[in-house]
Motif scaffolding. Structure first.
Motif, mmCIF file in Angstrom:
data_model
loop_
_atom_site.group_PDB
_atom_site.id
_atom_site.type_symbol
_atom_site.label_atom_id
_atom_site.label_comp_id
_atom_site.label_asym_id
_atom_site.label_seq_id
_atom_site.Cartn_x
_atom_site.Cartn_y
_atom_site.Cartn_z
ATOM 1 N N ARG A 1 -3.906 1.290 6.009
ATOM 2 C CA ARG A 1 -4.629 2.505 5.631
ATOM 3 C C ARG A 1 -5.018 3.315 6.866
ATOM 4 O O ARG A 1 -5.386 2.743 7.887
ATOM 5 N N ASN B 1 -13.060 5.807 -6.637
ATOM 6 C CA ASN B 1 -12.106 5.290 -5.662
ATOM 7 C C ASN B 1 -12.535 3.936 -5.120
ATOM 8 O O ASN B 1 -11.694 3.061 -4.896
ATOM 9 N N GLY C 1 -10.116 0.743 -5.338
ATOM 10 C CA GLY C 1 -9.481 0.357 -4.077
ATOM 11 C C GLY C 1 -8.687 1.493 -3.453
ATOM 12 O O GLY C 1 -7.721 1.270 -2.727
ATOM 13 N N VAL C 2 -9.103 2.716 -3.760
ATOM 14 C CA VAL C 2 -8.435 3.893 -3.192
ATOM 15 C C VAL C 2 -9.306 4.446 -2.061
ATOM 16 O O VAL C 2 -10.525 4.517 -2.190
ATOM 17 N N THR C 3 -8.661 4.823 -0.965
ATOM 18 C CA THR C 3 -9.360 5.496 0.134
ATOM 19 C C THR C 3 -8.608 6.789 0.438
ATOM 20 O O THR C 3 -7.518 7.013 -0.083
ATOM 21 N N LEU D 1 0.835 -1.200 0.000
ATOM 22 C CA LEU D 1 0.000 0.000 0.000
ATOM 23 C C LEU D 1 0.869 1.249 0.000
ATOM 24 O O LEU D 1 1.933 1.273 0.627
ATOM 25 N N GLY E 1 -3.721 3.411 -1.213
ATOM 26 C CA GLY E 1 -4.145 2.196 -1.903
ATOM 27 C C GLY E 1 -2.953 1.595 -2.623
ATOM 28 O O GLY E 1 -1.815 2.042 -2.437
#
Ligand SMILES: Cc1cc2nc3c(=O)[nH]c(=O)nc-3n(C[C@H](O)[C@H](O)[C@H](O)COP(=O)(O)O)c2cc1C
Length: 145
Positions: free
Chosen positions: A90, A36, A40-42, A3, A58
């Protein structure tokens, strides 16, 4: 899967009344959350009238391709990357894009960072932005991380 986390800072180019700004920012958030989640983006987006700060986290490829699009966006400019680095976990796992900017108290806290750095991105401390965002997103979204 490793990540990564990217932190940047930019200047707002959206002109108009407060209601125009609010509408544009809502549109950005809608698009961000949709894209997102799929990628798989936060992360979190911080906004006051003058600037944005955003954290994207991510898989590297997803973060990079998202950031490529963001950089092209004419709704902001002078995009300055403060950090891109691998992370263990994350910080915003439950937010496709958390948002800070609704409450004036928080906007004021963001302004303080801007002022103390003279709005010089070089002088901005990414750890400080990170801590602030995490704090503020929790505050505004009313959720526990
Ligand atoms: C400050 C700012 C932050 C943004 N953050 C994101 C984001 O996290 N994810 C995203 O997909 N688009 C984000 N956008 C929007 C992108 O620049 C771009 O308009 C969008 O990704 C295009 O998506 P679409 O092809 O689905 O319309 C952001 C734009 C701005 C100005």
């Amino acid at each position: 899967m490793s990540l990564y986390q990217l932190v940047y800072y930019s200047r707002n180019h959206i002109a108009g009344e407060e209601s125009d700004l609010a509408r544009e920012v809502e549109a950005i958030l809608d698009t961000s959350r949709r894209n997102n989640e799929r990628a798989g983006v936060t992360g979190a987006l911080l906004f006051n009238a003058g600037c944005f700060a955003q954290i994207l986290e991510g898989p590297l490829e997803a973060v990079e391709s998202t950031f490529e699009r963001i950089q092209q966006d004419e709704r902001h400019g002078d995009v300055s990357v403060l950090a891109i680095e691998p992370i263990e976990e994350r910080s915003f796992a439950t937010w496709a894009m958390g948002f800070v900017g609704r409450s004036s108290k928080n906007a004021y806290r963001f302004a303080e960072i801007g002022l103390s750095s003279g709005f010089d991105p070089e002088a901005l401390d990414k750890a400080r932005i990170h801590a602030l965002l995490k704090d503020l997103v929790r505050d505004e979204e009313g959720l526990a991380a």
